[in-house]
Design a protein around this motif. Structure first.
Motif, PDB file in Angstrom:
ATOM      1  N   SER A   3       0.847  -1.193   0.000  1.00  0.00           N
ATOM      2  CA  SER A   3       0.000   0.000   0.000  1.00  0.00           C
ATOM      3  C   SER A   3       0.881   1.241   0.000  1.00  0.00           C
ATOM      4  N   LYS A   4       0.357   2.304  -0.601  1.00  0.00           N
ATOM      5  CA  LYS A   4       1.025   3.593  -0.434  1.00  0.00           C
ATOM      6  C   LYS A   4       0.818   4.073   1.001  1.00  0.00           C
ATOM      7  N   ILE A   6      -0.183   6.738   3.815  1.00  0.00           N
ATOM      8  CA  ILE A   6      -0.968   7.947   4.082  1.00  0.00           C
ATOM      9  C   ILE A   6      -0.154   8.799   5.060  1.00  0.00           C
ATOM     10  N   SER A  48       4.937  14.325  -0.698  1.00  0.00           N
ATOM     11  CA  SER A  48       4.053  14.531  -1.844  1.00  0.00           C
ATOM     12  C   SER A  48       4.455  13.714  -3.063  1.00  0.00           C
ATOM     13  N   PRO A  50       3.896  10.988  -5.337  1.00  0.00           N
ATOM     14  CA  PRO A  50       2.712  10.133  -5.510  1.00  0.00           C
ATOM     15  C   PRO A  50       3.039   8.666  -5.724  1.00  0.00           C
ATOM     16  N   PHE A  53       3.379   8.035  -1.599  1.00  0.00           N
ATOM     17  CA  PHE A  53       2.449   8.607  -0.625  1.00  0.00           C
ATOM     18  C   PHE A  53       1.071   8.879  -1.218  1.00  0.00           C
ATOM     19  N   GLU A  54       0.063   8.667  -0.405  1.00  0.00           N
ATOM     20  CA  GLU A  54      -1.298   9.115  -0.685  1.00  0.00           C
ATOM     21  C   GLU A  54      -1.418  10.594  -0.289  1.00  0.00           C
ATOM     22  N   PRO A  55      -2.541  11.254  -0.643  1.00  0.00           N
ATOM     23  CA  PRO A  55      -2.761  12.623  -0.151  1.00  0.00           C
ATOM     24  C   PRO A  55      -2.689  12.675   1.375  1.00  0.00           C
ATOM     25  N   ARG A 104     -10.495   5.683   5.337  1.00  0.00           N
ATOM     26  CA  ARG A 104     -10.120   5.850   3.935  1.00  0.00           C
ATOM     27  C   ARG A 104      -9.750   4.521   3.293  1.00  0.00           C
ATOM     28  N   ASP A 105      -9.061   3.646   4.057  1.00  0.00           N
ATOM     29  CA  ASP A 105      -8.584   2.372   3.515  1.00  0.00           C
ATOM     30  C   ASP A 105      -8.428   1.378   4.667  1.00  0.00           C
ATOM     31  N   ALA A 108      -4.844   0.443   5.479  1.00  0.00           N
ATOM     32  CA  ALA A 108      -3.981   1.622   5.412  1.00  0.00           C
ATOM     33  C   ALA A 108      -2.648   1.424   6.114  1.00  0.00           C
TER      34      ALA A 108
END
Length: 470
Positions: A3-4, A6, A48, A50, A53-55, A104-105, A108
């Motif tokens: 996963s990216k 957060i 930042s 992408p 990282f997620e937003p 969100r996930d 996560a």
């Protein structure tokens, strides 16, 4: 990586070790200490990428919310801004971030990063986070350990254990700040500095918080469930959040969990813990002096000068820091710069307002600077951003004169609406209901002269406010 990450950037704290530049009204994370960006903006740039990282989620408080929003807009970065209703230390903030990330996930992976640290090698930072993310996805809480460059006594340390993956090791022990002799031994034994930045599997963190700190986990989960959106900010529920225990994540979880791991961060790290650290990080001239602003050094080396307005001249001194703001001057040997916090406590005890407040105050519509004050008058320089609108208000004890020096002001005075242009003025008598807005495309600048028997900010009676401060 499964996963990216957060990223969660924590920027609600107020520090005094960089006084007089850093104060409660504008703490160090929002100040450009090195270059044009604040340390908060530098942190946001770091997280930042992408590909990794997620937003981001930014956790701050009501006082700093518009500063966070403005600095993000300057970077062109969007993030979810979460407002803590009270300061409950880092465990509550991490718990809130964990709940928001899981919403969100469900799988996560979360990274928690300080807004007031400096990283010199962005690529190496991202690579360390990637490795930590791999270990975290395996059910770990992974802290970023910094290989020590000297036997520092101001940091906690991490004793690494067995290898568990790519550049990742179990945490054998977290160690409190040592004395000088023990710090020297830790350096020889391969310990890491504890940077306070860590990456974790959100399900694992949620479970560990519930096991070790239920007095944090339960009320914070309730605060997130009852959160509401306000002007684009997410406000956690005040009553529920206020019931959470005030404790750091280190004491609540990190020093008690068996799931802690460490990944080394070889990316040039500093917590910018004082003016000596600023000198260490800054670019120096041939004599080792660092000068920002109007500063001059004659027959001196290793000095740090930072001046906002006044001209500072230094003769025949070495290794000194001179920090001059509009209303305060700090002079200290760099070797004694760690005493600044004690000096601020002394100034605070004496009742000096400069301990915590700047003369220039940020507002959601812009800012104002107090430039002169007497018993019955005060003069301010006010700047209103394009589109900025002050609250509809009145005063019981003062009248005001506004003189526009740049731009155009749209002024409401009782039932009138008046356009006031450059080199024009308007009078607002005591008790009149008034408001000012900047309808133009450039900043509006004006001089405000207040006259009256009481000039405190608490004589602002707000009737309407687009920023919901009523």
């Amino acid at each position: 990586m499964p996963s990216k990450i957060i990223p969660v950037v924590m920027c609600g704290g107020a520090g005094t070790r960089l006084w007089p530049v850093s104060r409660d009204s504008m703490p160090k994370q929002f100040i450009p200490l090195l270059g044009q960006d604040s340390t908060f903006q530098r942190a946001m740039r770091l997280v930042s990428d992408p590909s990794v990282f997620e937003p981001a989620i930014v956790i701050t408080n009501t006082e700093y919310r518009f500063t966070v929003q403005e600095q993000l807009q300057a970077l062109g970065i969007t993030a979810q801004i979460v407002l803590e209703p009270s300061r409950r230390d880092s465990a509550a903030a991490v718990a809130a971030a964990t709940e928001l990330a899981l919403a969100r996930d469900p799988k996560a992976v979360v990274g928690v990063f300080a807004a007031d640290h400096v990283v010199q090698e962005a690529g190496l930072f991202v690579e360390a986070c990637r490795k930590a993310g791999v270990a975290a996805a395996d059910g770990r809480i992974v802290t970023i350990g910094i290989p020590p460059t000297h036997p520092a006594t101001g940091y906690g340390y991490i004793r690494p254990g067995d290898e568990i993956g790519e550049d990742a090791r179990q945490v054998a022990a977290f160690v409190e700040k040592p004395d000088a002799a023990r710090a020297a031994q830790y350096l020889l034994d391969g310990y890491f500095w504890n940077s306070g930045n860590f990456i974790f599997d959100a399900v694992t963190m949620q479970a560990e918080l519930a096991a070790f700190a239920p007095e944090v986990a339960a009320p914070v989960a309730e605060a997130v469930a009852a959160a509401r959106t306000d002007l684009g900010f997410l406000r956690l529920d005040e009553n529920a959040f206020g019931a959470a225990q005030k404790i750091s994540i280190d004491y609540a979880v990190m020093e008690r969990t068996s799931k802690a791991a460490v990944v080394p961060g070889r990316f040039g790290w500093s917590d910018v813990g004082g003016w000596s650290a600023v000198w260490d990080l800054a670019e120096k001239d041939a004599s080792g002096n660092v000068v920002e602003g109007r500063g001059y050094v004659l027959e001196g080396s290793g000095n740090l000068i930072r001046s906002e307005e006044a001209l500072v001249a230094l003769i025949g001194l070495d290794d000194v820091a001179v920090i001059a703001t509009r209303d305060a001057v700090l002079v200290t040997p760099r070797a004694k710069a760690d005493k600044v916090k004690e000096m601020v406590a002394l100034i605070t005890a004496a009742g000096e307002s400069e301990a915590g407040a700047h003369r220039e105050i940020q507002r959601p519509w812009g800012k104002y600077l107090s430039i002169d004050m007497g018993a019955r008058h005060q003069v301010k320089r006010i700047t209103v951003k394009p589109g900025g609108v002050l609250s509809l208000q009145k005063h019981h004890h003062r009248a005001e004169h506004w003189v526009v020096v740049r731009g155009t002001a749209e002024v409401t005075r009782n039932d009138e609406t008046i356009m006031v242009h450059e080199n024009e003025s308007i009078y607002l008598p005591i008790g009149c209901v008034h408001r000012m807005a900047n309808p133009g495309k450039i900043p509006l600048e004006l001089i405000e002269v207040q006259v009256g028997s009481y000039l405190g900010e608490d004589d602002i009676i707000r009737i309407e406010d687009i920023y919901k401060r009523v």
